[in-house]
Design an enzyme around this catalytic site. Structure first.
Site, PDB file in Angstrom:
ATOM      1  N   LYS A  31       0.914  -0.942  -0.105  1.00 12.98           N
ATOM      2  CA  LYS A  31      -0.014   0.373  -0.088  1.00 12.98           C
ATOM      3  C   LYS A  31       1.209   1.672  -0.266  1.00 12.98           C
ATOM      4  CE  LYS A  31      -3.736   1.915   1.864  1.00 12.98           C
ATOM      5  NZ  LYS A  31      -5.073   2.192   2.861  1.00 12.98           N
ATOM      6  N   ASP A  42      -2.949  -1.009   7.869  1.00  7.96           N
ATOM      7  CA  ASP A  42      -3.335  -1.573   6.775  1.00  7.96           C
ATOM      8  C   ASP A  42      -2.246  -2.880   6.803  1.00  7.96           C
ATOM      9  OD1 ASP A  42      -5.499  -0.513   6.830  1.00  7.96           O
ATOM     10  OD2 ASP A  42      -5.561   0.391   5.121  1.00  7.96           O
ATOM     11  N   ALA A  96      -5.620   3.918  -1.729  1.00  4.82           N
ATOM     12  CA  ALA A  96      -6.485   4.645  -0.490  1.00  4.82           C
ATOM     13  C   ALA A  96      -7.403   5.809  -0.545  1.00  4.82           C
ATOM     14  CB  ALA A  96      -5.055   5.537   0.252  1.00  4.82           C
TER      15      ALA A  96
END
Length: 205
Positions: A31, A42, A96
């Site tokens: 991410k 996350d 995101a």
């Protein structure tokens, strides 16, 4: 194959779906832009739920806000052209927020996806309101000529919403992931990949 997992909104279940896909396929995960690091990140969730290789974020901010706001609070600017994806042929990249979440004063998440030039899977809620949100997201991707492989529905199984999104969005619902409680690797493992996803992920990069 490298895949970008985006969603119709924040907290729509992208990290859950990434964890499920990584667990079932052995794909690695990254991410690149993470906000809200004062709470659980996350990447940590994906490690717990999948055990897959997880690469560190390239931009990480404390405040649980849109990337353009969270970065401004720390006097930083997100430059999407500086982000380099890991050199992994089987990689799931999580975005995101939703597609039009701003990253800086000129770029949104959809600009970053377009820059990366990798195909997208859209995560959508299965519940009321999802048809509008999902069709708008699909339209935005189509307008940018971003290859979109299909939609994964997250939440209580809703055949009517699945049918509407398939028909009006001219897309494929690749899977319907039901409510999972408690959220554990063992329970996630009980949900097999659909035939559609197996066929998709078996393609050459």
């Amino acid at each position: 194959m490298q895949l970008f997992i985006t969603g119709t909104d924040t907290n729509i279940g992208k990290t859950l779906i990434c964890s499920w896909l990584c667990l079932q396929t052995g794909y690695s995960y990254c991410k690149p832009i993470q906000t809200g690091t004062d709470s659980e990140q996350d990447a940590a969730t994906v490690v717990i739920l999948s055990g897959s290789t997880v690469y560190p974020e390239q931009y990480s901010f404390k405040a649980p806000l849109s990337p353009h706001l969270a970065s401004a609070l720390e006097n930083q600017v997100i430059e999407m052209t500086t982000i380099q994806l890991p050199d992994s042929p089987d990689l799931i990249v999580e975005g995101a927020g939703g597609l039009l979440v701003p990253l800086n004063q000129s770029d949104c998440l959809i600009d970053f996806i377009q820059y990366l030039k990798i195909p997208v899977i859209l995560v959508a809620s299965s519940q009321l309101g999802t048809i509008n949100h999902t069709l708008l997201s699909l339209e935005a991707l189509k307008n940018r000529s971003i290859p979109t492989l299909g939609v994964i529905m997250n939440g209580p199984v809703n055949p009517d919403n699945c049918h509407a999104i398939t028909f009006y969005g001219k897309t494929t619902v690749l899977a319907q992931v039901p409510v999972i409680a408690p959220m554990t690797q063992e329970n996630l493992k009980k949900i097999p990949l659909t035939t559609a996803l197996q066929a998709l992920l078996s393609r050459s990069p």
